[in-house]
Design a protein around this motif. Structure first.
Motif, PDB file in Angstrom:
ATOM      1  N   PHE A 153       0.834  -1.196   0.000  1.00  0.00           N
ATOM      2  CA  PHE A 153       0.000   0.000   0.000  1.00  0.00           C
ATOM      3  C   PHE A 153       0.872   1.250   0.000  1.00  0.00           C
ATOM      4  CE2 PHE A 153      -1.858   3.261   2.845  1.00  0.00           C
ATOM      5  CZ  PHE A 153      -2.908   3.680   2.042  1.00  0.00           C
ATOM      6  N   ALA A 154       1.857   1.278   0.883  1.00  0.00           N
ATOM      7  CA  ALA A 154       2.743   2.447   0.973  1.00  0.00           C
ATOM      8  C   ALA A 154       3.569   2.602  -0.289  1.00  0.00           C
ATOM      9  CB  ALA A 154       3.656   2.332   2.188  1.00  0.00           C
ATOM     10  N   GLU A 155       4.085   1.505  -0.804  1.00  0.00           N
ATOM     11  CA  GLU A 155       4.916   1.581  -2.003  1.00  0.00           C
ATOM     12  C   GLU A 155       4.101   2.061  -3.205  1.00  0.00           C
ATOM     13  OE1 GLU A 155       8.211   1.446  -2.088  1.00  0.00           O
ATOM     14  OE2 GLU A 155       8.023   1.212   0.074  1.00  0.00           O
ATOM     15  N   THR A 156       2.855   1.613  -3.327  1.00  0.00           N
ATOM     16  CA  THR A 156       1.995   2.058  -4.418  1.00  0.00           C
ATOM     17  C   THR A 156       1.784   3.558  -4.345  1.00  0.00           C
ATOM     18  OG1 THR A 156       0.865  -0.061  -4.474  1.00  0.00           O
ATOM     19  CG2 THR A 156      -0.298   1.801  -5.468  1.00  0.00           C
ATOM     20  N   ILE A 157       1.507   4.061  -3.157  1.00  0.00           N
ATOM     21  CA  ILE A 157       1.283   5.496  -2.987  1.00  0.00           C
ATOM     22  C   ILE A 157       2.560   6.279  -3.260  1.00  0.00           C
ATOM     23  CG2 ILE A 157       0.773   7.280  -1.282  1.00  0.00           C
ATOM     24  CD1 ILE A 157      -1.152   5.229  -0.009  1.00  0.00           C
ATOM     25  N   ALA A 198       3.390   0.801  11.483  1.00  0.00           N
ATOM     26  CA  ALA A 198       4.508   1.721  11.695  1.00  0.00           C
ATOM     27  C   ALA A 198       5.417   1.765  10.465  1.00  0.00           C
ATOM     28  CB  ALA A 198       5.298   1.311  12.943  1.00  0.00           C
ATOM     29  N   ALA A 199       5.639   0.624   9.833  1.00  0.00           N
ATOM     30  CA  ALA A 199       6.481   0.585   8.630  1.00  0.00           C
ATOM     31  C   ALA A 199       5.866   1.428   7.516  1.00  0.00           C
ATOM     32  CB  ALA A 199       6.679  -0.862   8.173  1.00  0.00           C
ATOM     33  N   VAL A 200       4.564   1.331   7.346  1.00  0.00           N
ATOM     34  CA  VAL A 200       3.887   2.115   6.302  1.00  0.00           C
ATOM     35  C   VAL A 200       3.952   3.606   6.645  1.00  0.00           C
ATOM     36  CG1 VAL A 200       1.685   2.585   5.160  1.00  0.00           C
ATOM     37  CG2 VAL A 200       2.397   0.220   5.583  1.00  0.00           C
ATOM     38  N   ARG A 219       6.170   5.074   8.404  1.00  0.00           N
ATOM     39  CA  ARG A 219       7.565   5.485   8.217  1.00  0.00           C
ATOM     40  C   ARG A 219       7.827   5.768   6.738  1.00  0.00           C
ATOM     41  NH1 ARG A 219      12.531   1.837  10.642  1.00  0.00           N
ATOM     42  NH2 ARG A 219      14.166   3.386  10.472  1.00  0.00           N
ATOM     43  N   CYS A 220       7.348   4.882   5.863  1.00  0.00           N
ATOM     44  CA  CYS A 220       7.521   5.092   4.417  1.00  0.00           C
ATOM     45  C   CYS A 220       6.825   6.369   3.954  1.00  0.00           C
ATOM     46  CB  CYS A 220       6.960   3.904   3.639  1.00  0.00           C
ATOM     47  SG  CYS A 220       7.981   2.435   3.704  1.00  0.00           S
ATOM     48  N   LEU A 221       5.632   6.583   4.447  1.00  0.00           N
ATOM     49  CA  LEU A 221       4.878   7.765   4.040  1.00  0.00           C
ATOM     50  C   LEU A 221       5.515   9.060   4.546  1.00  0.00           C
ATOM     51  CD1 LEU A 221       1.238   6.472   4.607  1.00  0.00           C
ATOM     52  CD2 LEU A 221       2.447   6.729   2.421  1.00  0.00           C
ATOM     53  N   ALA A 222       6.177   8.989   5.684  1.00  0.00           N
ATOM     54  CA  ALA A 222       6.787  10.185   6.280  1.00  0.00           C
ATOM     55  C   ALA A 222       8.101  10.565   5.597  1.00  0.00           C
ATOM     56  CB  ALA A 222       7.027   9.959   7.770  1.00  0.00           C
ATOM     57  N   ILE A 223       8.759   9.589   5.007  1.00  0.00           N
ATOM     58  CA  ILE A 223      10.049   9.861   4.362  1.00  0.00           C
ATOM     59  C   ILE A 223       9.820  10.759   3.151  1.00  0.00           C
ATOM     60  CG2 ILE A 223      11.966   8.829   3.063  1.00  0.00           C
ATOM     61  CD1 ILE A 223      11.675   6.372   4.918  1.00  0.00           C
ATOM     62  N   GLY A 224      10.464  11.899   3.154  1.00  0.00           N
ATOM     63  CA  GLY A 224      10.408  12.805   2.017  1.00  0.00           C
ATOM     64  C   GLY A 224       9.147  13.645   1.900  1.00  0.00           C
ATOM     65  N   SER A 225       8.270  13.599   2.896  1.00  0.00           N
ATOM     66  CA  SER A 225       7.041  14.387   2.803  1.00  0.00           C
ATOM     67  C   SER A 225       6.723  15.049   4.138  1.00  0.00           C
ATOM     68  CB  SER A 225       5.863  13.501   2.382  1.00  0.00           C
ATOM     69  OG  SER A 225       4.658  14.245   2.460  1.00  0.00           O
ATOM     70  N   ASP A 226       7.008  16.326   4.222  1.00  0.00           N
ATOM     71  CA  ASP A 226       6.680  17.043   5.447  1.00  0.00           C
ATOM     72  C   ASP A 226       5.168  17.125   5.653  1.00  0.00           C
ATOM     73  OD1 ASP A 226       7.884  18.322   7.749  1.00  0.00           O
ATOM     74  OD2 ASP A 226       6.905  20.153   7.038  1.00  0.00           O
ATOM     75  N   VAL A 227       4.421  17.170   4.564  1.00  0.00           N
ATOM     76  CA  VAL A 227       2.957  17.179   4.666  1.00  0.00           C
ATOM     77  C   VAL A 227       2.492  15.908   5.368  1.00  0.00           C
ATOM     78  CG1 VAL A 227       0.804  17.078   3.335  1.00  0.00           C
ATOM     79  CG2 VAL A 227       2.612  18.664   2.654  1.00  0.00           C
TER      80      VAL A 227
END
Length: 187
Positions: free
Chosen positions: A7-11, A48-50, A52-60
């Motif tokens: 899910f996180a990788e797709t987004i 938490a892993a997802v 973490r992925c979503l937070a990397i590179g996106s301050d929003v």
């Protein structure tokens, strides 16, 4: 086990001007934060892993994750007794702390003392993620003060001799931040 990571990788792999903040706009972050409170360690670890992925590179996304209440949900995970859960929780906190406002909230919530305790873990991955989080938090004076008060300097000094390069680097980086901001007495 890895049911949420695709899910996180797709987004994250979506291209375009609105790709990164999409989870925040689509309401995908709140349910993930809720999953951090699950009784199942695998679910907590995955959520938490997802995040973490979503937070990397996106301050929003980092701001949206904190606004959804992630910090109080992550703190108990730091003492869960499950190394994978602890690593993910530390990693999320480290990434969220890249935003100074989030870092302040993490420090105020008492995460620093918990992270310092994790430096004494027998699991190198736990030590490394805790040291990385502390390094991020040490960029502020409040973070440095909290690390010092929690007794983190001695533990970081011990880890600075680690054979694990990443752990040693995180420990030395944190110590450098601590040292570079210390006031030296006037001669």
């Amino acid at each position: 086990m890895l049911f949420l990571l695709p899910f996180a990788e797709t987004i994250k792999n979506k291209k375009g001007p609105h790709a990164t903040p999409r989870p925040a706009r689509a309401g995908g972050i709140d349910p993930l934060v809720e999953l951090l409170g699950s009784d199942c360690n695998e679910v907590k670890d995955e959520a938490a892993a997802v995040l973490r992925c979503l937070a990397i590179g996106s301050d929003v996304n980092r701001q949206a994750i904190v606004a959804a209440g992630a910090i109080p949900s992550l703190l108990p995970m730091l003492s869960s007794g499950n190394d994978e859960v602890i690593e993910q929780a530390s990693g999320v906190l480290s990434t969220l702390a890249l935003n100074p406002k989030n870092a302040s909230a993490i420090i105020s919530a008492g995460a620093v003392a918990r992270l310092v305790v994790l430096l004494g873990s027998a699991h190198v991955g736990v030590q490394q993620d805790a040291a990385n989080a502390l390094q991020t938090l040490a960029t502020s004076s409040a973070g440095r003060d909290a690390i010092s008060v929690a007794g983190g300097i001695a533990l970081l000094e011990n880890l600075s001799a680690s054979k694990n390069v990443r752990l040693r680097s995180a420990a030395l980086g944190t110590l450098k931040l601590m040292d570079s901001h210390c006031e030296t007495p006037a001669s």
